[in-house]
Design an enzyme around this catalytic site. Structure first.
Site, short mmCIF file in Angstrom:
data_model
loop_
_atom_site.label_atom_id
_atom_site.label_comp_id
_atom_site.label_asym_id
_atom_site.label_seq_id
_atom_site.Cartn_x
_atom_site.Cartn_y
_atom_site.Cartn_z
N GLY A 116 0.83 -1.19 0.00
CA GLY A 116 0.00 0.00 0.00
C GLY A 116 0.86 1.25 0.00
CB CYS A 117 0.31 4.66 -1.32
SG CYS A 117 -1.32 5.03 -0.67
CE1 TYR A 118 -1.24 8.66 3.35
CE2 TYR A 118 -3.11 7.24 2.93
CZ TYR A 118 -2.56 8.50 2.99
OH TYR A 118 -3.33 9.60 2.69
#
Length: 315
Positions: A116-118
């Site tokens: 995931g990005c975060y």
């Protein structure tokens, strides 16, 4: 010729993967008819005909699609961009820079979960802090992050780019107020921490880019480190990587912008502060190293190619 199928190519990640691969002369994109995009019989055929299938789908649909891989098919690589399989031990976690173990599993495993990005920014910072015993696995971590609105997908993009939008969208907006953001499970599991962090993400009025920040108190570390010492440990951890770059202390004098890495697939880490309190930041494109760039990198590694092929890297 490598045959690639993108299940869910109309979303932000799927579109970026498709755009990258269309420019390559070693890739043949398998394209399903629009009227059969939700036909499991047809999807199964495309998955099992491919060398690599990207799943750019909601979690439940990704689980359903992954199950369409024939049990005797040991050739097709599945790279899932959803949240569904990121903490499943049967799947490789697609962040090779974290350790040689992560890299080897990406290279050899048939099933790969794209980060995931975060979580990519969080784990880029916290995984080495824990693995090098700078902090304990129970350190009371907090994470503050800002992202461009493209991270919310096509719905958020349309909302933010609507000329008659609500004026509230002109300002940053904090969300995940219940502390149940879907990336928390992944952040906790990958960095091997026993205490779930406080996570405060914000969506802002620009399209792409992300800064993830981790504040630290020196007196809560396993021993007292200086800013320079923390920076050097992180630099050694990512030594040799052209994708994760640890900048020297003082690299940014005043402000760290969140949109400077738009269109890039690398990320940079900085350590700033003083002998009592410091903040470690990770800056990257939420649709690059935070999504499609990471997926392409994982594909390259899983096929034994140069991992940087089709990636856009800065200095």
């Amino acid at each position: 010729m490598i045959k690639v199928f993108i299940d869910g190519q109309a979303g932000t990640t799927g579109l970026r993967i498709k755009d990258r691969l269309q420019k390559r002369d070693d890739i043949e994109l398998l394209v399903i008819d629009n009227d059969k995009r939700k036909d499991n019989h047809e999807i199964k055929k495309f998955i099992n005909e491919s060398d690599v299938t990207f799943l750019c789908l909601p979690d439940s649909a990704a689980v359903e699609a992954a199950a369409l891989l024939d049990i005797n098919n040991k050739r097709t690589k599945i790279i899932d961009a959803s949240t569904a399989h990121r903490t499943n031990p049967l799947w490789a976690y697609g962040f090779p820079e974290l350790s040689d173990t992560f890299r080897k599993k990406i290279e050899t495993n048939q099933l790969i979960a794209n980060p995931g990005c975060y979580a990519s920014g969080f784990n880029a910072i916290v995984y080495p802090l824990v693995s090098h015993q700078i902090i304990s696995d129970s350190y009371p971590l907090t994470c503050f992050a800002v992202s461009g609105y493209s991270g919310g997908g096509n719905k958020a993009i349309a909302q933010y780019e609507d000329c008659e939008r609500n004026t509230e969208l002109d300002s940053p907006r904090q969300y995940a107020l219940t502390q149940n953001h879907k990336h928390l499970k992944e952040m906790t599991a990958v960095s091997k921490i026993s205490r779930v962090p406080v996570f405060s993400p914000m969506i802002c009025d620009y399209k792409c880019g992300m800064v993830v920040s981790i504040p630290l108190f020196s007196d809560l570390m396993n021993k007292k480190y200086s800013v320079e010492e923390i920076r050097n440990i992180l630099a050694a951890h990512y030594s040799g990587s052209e994708i994760v770059k640890v900048r020297p202390v003082g690299y940014t004098e005043n402000m760290i912008g969140a949109n400077n890495f738009e269109g890039r697939d690398d990320m940079e880490i900085e350590v700033n502060g003083n002998s009592d309190r410091m903040v470690i930041t990770c800056r990257f494109d939420n649709l690059g190293k935070g999504a499609s760039g990471a997926a392409i990198q994982c594909m390259n590694l899983s096929l034994g190619m140069d991992e940087k092929k089709s990636l856009v890297l800065g200095e």
